[in-house]
Write a protein that holds these residues in place. Structure first.
Motif, short mmCIF file in Angstrom:
data_model
loop_
_atom_site.label_atom_id
_atom_site.label_comp_id
_atom_site.label_asym_id
_atom_site.label_seq_id
_atom_site.Cartn_x
_atom_site.Cartn_y
_atom_site.Cartn_z
N SER A 49 -6.51 -4.17 -1.98
CA SER A 49 -7.53 -3.36 -1.30
C SER A 49 -8.75 -4.16 -0.86
N ARG A 50 -8.75 -5.47 -1.14
CA ARG A 50 -9.96 -6.28 -0.88
C ARG A 50 -10.50 -6.14 0.53
N TYR A 51 -9.65 -6.28 1.54
CA TYR A 51 -10.12 -6.17 2.93
C TYR A 51 -10.74 -4.80 3.19
N VAL A 55 -14.44 -3.59 4.51
CA VAL A 55 -14.62 -2.77 5.72
C VAL A 55 -15.42 -1.52 5.39
N GLU A 56 -15.05 -0.85 4.32
CA GLU A 56 -15.73 0.38 3.93
C GLU A 56 -17.18 0.12 3.52
N GLN A 57 -17.40 -0.89 2.69
CA GLN A 57 -18.74 -1.18 2.18
C GLN A 57 -19.69 -1.65 3.28
N ARG A 58 -19.21 -2.50 4.17
CA ARG A 58 -20.06 -3.10 5.22
C ARG A 58 -20.03 -2.33 6.54
N LYS A 59 -19.21 -1.29 6.60
CA LYS A 59 -19.07 -0.48 7.82
C LYS A 59 -18.70 -1.35 9.02
N LEU A 60 -17.72 -2.23 8.82
CA LEU A 60 -17.31 -3.14 9.88
C LEU A 60 -16.70 -2.37 11.05
N VAL A 81 -4.63 1.04 1.29
CA VAL A 81 -5.46 1.22 2.48
C VAL A 81 -6.00 2.64 2.55
N GLU A 82 -5.14 3.61 2.34
CA GLU A 82 -5.45 5.02 2.59
C GLU A 82 -6.67 5.57 1.87
N PRO A 83 -6.99 5.16 0.64
CA PRO A 83 -8.17 5.73 -0.02
C PRO A 83 -9.52 5.31 0.59
N HIS A 84 -9.50 4.33 1.47
CA HIS A 84 -10.75 3.77 1.99
C HIS A 84 -11.15 4.39 3.32
N THR A 110 -1.61 2.68 9.90
CA THR A 110 -2.19 2.71 8.56
C THR A 110 -3.64 2.22 8.54
N VAL A 111 -3.92 1.12 9.21
CA VAL A 111 -5.28 0.58 9.21
C VAL A 111 -6.11 1.22 10.32
N GLY A 112 -5.60 1.21 11.53
CA GLY A 112 -6.33 1.76 12.67
C GLY A 112 -6.27 3.27 12.77
N ARG A 113 -5.35 3.87 12.01
CA ARG A 113 -5.16 5.32 12.00
C ARG A 113 -5.04 5.90 13.41
#
Length: 183
Positions: A49-51, A55-60, A81-84, A110-113
């Motif tokens: 989940s590192r990436y 992304v979630e923390q920094r609002k990339l 990925v999904e919980p973020h 999954t990432v870009g939804r």
């Protein structure tokens, strides 16, 4: 982290880069008012989940990674990925070797939804620049295809024996890249 301006983009790049690429990864984005986050390490330690945590923390708003990393993360599964909250992402990109359609689809879904533009770029260290890429929102993308030449680039396929332009590609061919603009 202090933002330079309200409209700044934030970008996560996970590739190790030689100093010659500093202009591509650091100086160019910073000159355009972009905050760049460079990540160097394994994407799965201590958790896959590192990436997505970053992304979630920094609002990339942009995420750019190698297809090898995307395939690795795909093997670990969507549960990392999904919980973020990745709703800040607008563009997700790949660089390096070609991305296979299965990994491209996983990345998109999954990432870009299915909400992000995907920029599958082709470039070489020797060019120091993207040479083939879709333009987000302007060029329809296709899984596994980098699409069209970038502005000022004129790629042609040459016969390796004669040096003449080929209309079809066989097993052996040479890619010749002409830069039409300033270097």
């Amino acid at each position: 982290m202090r933002r330079l301006c309200d409209t700044c983009l934030t970008l996560l790049i996970d590739i190790f880069f030689p100093p010659s690429l500093g202009s591509y990864i650091i100086y160019g984005p910073l000159a355009n008012g972009t905050t760049t986050t460079v990540f160097e390490s394994t994407p799965v330690y201590p958790t896959p989940s590192r990436y997505w945590q970053v992304v979630e923390q920094r609002k990339l708003t942009q995420f750019y990674s190698a297809p090898t990393a995307i395939r690795l993360l795909r093997r670990h599964g969507a549960q990392y990925v999904e919980p973020h909250d990745l709703s800040s992402l607008r563009i997700i990109g790949t660089v390096g070797e070609p991305i296979n359609p299965e990994a491209w689809n996983w990345y998109n879904e999954t990432v870009g939804r299915r909400q992000c533009a995907i920029v599958d770029t082709y470039w070489q260290t020797e060019t120091g620049s993207i040479i083939i890429t879709p333009f987000p929102g302007a060029i329809e993308t296709k899984p596994g295809s980098a699409t069209v030449p970038f502005m000022g680039i004129d790629p042609v396929i040459l016969d390796p024996q004669t040096g003449k332009v080929r209309c079809s590609i066989s097993y052996r061919a040479v890619l010749d890249v002409k830069f039409l603009g300033p270097l």
